[in-house]
Scaffold this motif. Sequence first.
Motif, PDB file in Angstrom:
ATOM      1  N   SER A 211       0.830  -1.207   0.000  1.00  0.00           N
ATOM      2  CA  SER A 211       0.000   0.000   0.000  1.00  0.00           C
ATOM      3  C   SER A 211       0.862   1.254   0.000  1.00  0.00           C
ATOM      4  O   SER A 211       0.559   2.235  -0.691  1.00  0.00           O
ATOM      5  N   THR A 216      -0.240   4.999  -0.131  1.00  0.00           N
ATOM      6  CA  THR A 216      -1.192   4.950   0.982  1.00  0.00           C
ATOM      7  C   THR A 216      -0.535   4.359   2.224  1.00  0.00           C
ATOM      8  O   THR A 216      -0.007   3.242   2.176  1.00  0.00           O
ATOM      9  N   ASP A 217      -0.564   5.092   3.309  1.00  0.00           N
ATOM     10  CA  ASP A 217       0.007   4.627   4.573  1.00  0.00           C
ATOM     11  C   ASP A 217      -1.115   4.102   5.460  1.00  0.00           C
ATOM     12  O   ASP A 217      -1.868   4.874   6.058  1.00  0.00           O
TER      13      ASP A 217
END
Length: 299
Positions: A211, A216-217
Amino acid sequence: MGHIITDLKEAFRRGNVFIQLIYINVGVFIATTLINIILQLFNRSAAGIFDLLALPASFTRFILQPWSLFTYMFMHAGFLHILFNMLWLYWFGQLFLYFFSGKHLRGLYILGGICGGLLYMVSYNIFPYFRPFVEGSTMVGASASVLAIVVATAYREPNYPVRLFLFGNVRLKYLALIVVLTDLLFITSANAGGHIAHLGGALAGLWFASSLSKGTDITAWINKALDGIASLFSKKTWKHKPKMKVHYSNSGRQQDYDYNARKKAQSDEVDRILEKLKKSGYESLTTEEKKSLFDASKK
């Protein structure tokens, strides 16, 4: 004694995230061991206390102690159990910080533990093989959290060489694969719950790294929650700030300008290094760039 406590606090404050996590795990282990010893001297058992902190397989019991999904990942069943988990956390925590930040490590430790714990409970309640053991089974240990860190690092840098005793250099992707396959092979062993949790942690590490590579964290919400909790217990929160009249001189403004300029230059340099790392890989970085990235990860 006071000096020892002060030194430990300072070492904890100055340490990297993985060092702080090791301190917490070891501190909890020592505290629970001492409590057990004291109660045994009075012919009492600490099992009831420890069960409240361990993660139960039963959903009914879990509803009564939901905090155990968090506390279990800092509990250990014996000296060898915590020794090997902390050694893995120390080795791979250092390696993880070459490619990710300290906050990523903190968030992934918690995420790996959560995913490992959930997979453990779901598996014990779904598969008929485990049903006779559901009511009496509990789990403790940081293994799922640590394996999440191992797998995330292996995903990010699969060909990174790891030197193993007797085996020499082994690529990180093969080491992670061997660990995961071992857990699959022993999923019906005496420590079935532990092996299932390992797999949940491994999936969390894979989920996080894949991710993050897409921007995206998935650990952001965990870090935000932890920062919020930490701010509640901060000394500054409970102290009234004295009323002061502040006078800004031209020299003060110039110092602020210089400080902000330096901070922006440092931030721009880290962004440039990260972009280079993304495009060309870790080996393309110069020694100075690796040092700058490592220093930034500790902040």
